[in-house]
Design an enzyme around this catalytic site. Structure first.
Site, short mmCIF file in Angstrom:
data_model
loop_
_atom_site.label_atom_id
_atom_site.label_comp_id
_atom_site.label_asym_id
_atom_site.label_seq_id
_atom_site.Cartn_x
_atom_site.Cartn_y
_atom_site.Cartn_z
N GLU A 126 15.12 -12.88 -9.52
CA GLU A 126 14.10 -11.89 -9.15
C GLU A 126 14.72 -10.57 -8.73
OE1 GLU A 126 9.99 -11.34 -6.59
OE2 GLU A 126 11.37 -12.95 -6.02
N ALA A 137 9.10 -7.70 0.03
CA ALA A 137 9.88 -8.40 1.05
C ALA A 137 11.34 -8.60 0.64
CB ALA A 137 9.24 -9.74 1.36
N ARG A 221 -7.55 6.83 -13.73
CA ARG A 221 -6.84 7.92 -14.41
C ARG A 221 -5.34 7.71 -14.43
NH1 ARG A 221 -11.16 10.86 -12.13
NH2 ARG A 221 -10.00 11.24 -10.20
N HIS A 244 -2.35 -13.13 -1.07
CA HIS A 244 -1.65 -12.10 -1.85
C HIS A 244 -2.58 -11.31 -2.76
CE1 HIS A 244 2.11 -14.03 -0.58
NE2 HIS A 244 2.74 -12.98 -1.05
N ASP A 265 5.54 -18.67 -5.24
CA ASP A 265 6.38 -17.72 -4.48
C ASP A 265 6.68 -18.31 -3.10
OD1 ASP A 265 7.90 -15.45 -4.07
OD2 ASP A 265 6.21 -14.13 -3.67
N LEU A 298 3.89 -9.04 3.82
CA LEU A 298 3.87 -10.38 3.25
C LEU A 298 5.24 -10.71 2.66
CD1 LEU A 298 0.41 -10.54 1.43
CD2 LEU A 298 1.17 -12.04 3.27
N ALA A 299 5.73 -11.89 2.94
CA ALA A 299 7.08 -12.27 2.52
C ALA A 299 7.03 -13.65 1.88
CB ALA A 299 8.03 -12.26 3.71
N GLY A 300 6.56 -13.70 0.63
CA GLY A 300 6.40 -14.98 -0.02
C GLY A 300 5.22 -15.73 0.58
#
Length: 371
Positions: A126, A137, A221, A244, A265, A298-300
């Protein structure tokens, strides 16, 4: 010979009957009569689905992929107990030496499935070839893509997916070379425009990493990467923990992307009590059902794919459609015709569920009963 009986979801539809496992861990026979899903859900007989496939999982059971050593064996066992029968161990952005250490630790598990664990199909790299402006994160250690580093890591353990930000200098031109190594290239952690995302797809990129998260959003747009995915993608991964991504956005993606598939995740906090855990070089906190950095990012997640299945059914998907989103579409994306489906000759990867609440009753991985 191991047998499972109940309502079995096959590529041709539902069967009320039996599934027999051969000594080689593959499905030897499928027998029964065709039924519809209404009968399946109304019955008290067990539901038997293809085992879940998770292409983006960082950890579980208190352990993190970046630790190396036996960490991946621990997470493979944790997720197997929740129905995941094969997975990609997913790395974090880090210095090359740390990533190399992780690869060296997990490489043996790509050759030999851990006892009572999911099959580790390879690695989802990743990081570190992501945008410093869309880290999410990920640690602030992003670097330009290096074909030499990818080749070195790929020689240690097979990289199946690679996430990169295509707008960074040199990255677009590198995509065909990465594809030539047999990798699936995904767009993610990126500030790319709609046009830059489309150029990446035309260069050979095949998917999007945790759709909606850590990418340029949709505006009418300025469609951004989300717009690229909704307008053009055949495949993308999404985290259906209902934290998420809003349920309405999940529904939009389901209508737009034929091969949308679910990932967890998951972090080391999956399957663990509230507290502090490792995510790469970060320390993260699990509380109130989520995992976050100290600043609230948010971290996983703590998601497991059995809960992902239940969430999709709760959003109104049929059980067969929800099953495809946690199994077959991911297998098809990786080109695996013998996983993600219950068919004669395929690996005997399956989950047995109670038909009402869809609680897990049993799991087999390559013919081995895990629970």
């Amino acid at each position: 010979m191991t047998e499972l009986t109940g309502h079995i979801l096959t590529p041709e539809g539902w069967l009320e009957g039996r599934l027999a496992v051969g000594g080689d861990g593959r499905i030897a026979a499928l027998e029964g009569r065709a039924v519809d899903e209404a009968r399946v859900r109304a019955s008290e007989a067990p539901v038997i689905l293809p085992g879940f496939i998770d292409l983006h999982v960082h950890g579980g059971g208190g352990r993190d992929t970046m630790e190396g050593g036996d960490a991946v064996a621990t997470l493979a066992r944790l997720h197997a107990r929740h129905g995941t029968t094969s997975l990609l161990a997913t790395t974090m952005t880090a210095p090359p030496a740390d990533i190399r250490h992780s690869f060296e630790g997990l490489a043996p598990l790509c050759r030999q499935r851990p006892a009572a664990g999911a099959r580790v199909l390879g690695v989802h790299l990743e990081g570190p070839f992501i945008s410093p402006g869309k880290l999410g994160a990920q640690p602030d250690q992003a670097c330009p893509a290096s074909l030499d580093l990818v080749r070195e890591l790929h020689a240690i353990a097979p990289i199946r997916l690679l996430t990169l930000a295509p707008e960074l200098p040199g990255h677009l031109a590198l995509i065909p070379e990465l594809v030539g190594l047999g990798l699936r290239v995904q767009i993610g952690h990126s500030l790319a425009s709609y046009e830059e995302g489309l150029a990446a797809l035309q260069a050979g990129a095949a998917g999007f990493t945790h759709l909606f998260n850590a990418m340029t959003p949709l505006h009418h747009r300025e469609p951004g990467l989300v717009g690229t995915a909704l307008a053009h993608a055949q495949h993308a991964e999404i985290i259906p923990d209902l934290v998420h991504v809003h349920p309405g956005a999940i529904r939009a993606a389901l209508r737009a992307i034929p091969g949308l598939y679910c990932v967890s995740d998951a972090t080391a906090a999956a399957g663990m009590p509230d507290g502090e855990y490792r995510l790469g070089s970060h320390r993260v906190t699990k509380c109130m059902g989520g995992v976050r950095l100290a600043d609230g990012t948010l971290a996983g997640s703590t998601l497991t794919l059995d809960q992902a299945l239940r969430n999709l059914v709760g959003l109104g998907l049929s059980l067969a459609e929800a099953s495809a989103r946690v199994s077959r579409h991911a297998a098809d994306y990786l080109g695996l015709s013998d996983r993600g489906r219950l068919a004669v000759g395929a690996w005997a990867d399956g989950v047995q569920l109670e038909p009402g609440a869809l609680t897990l009753q049993g799991v087999i991985v390559e013919g081995e009963r895990i629970c």
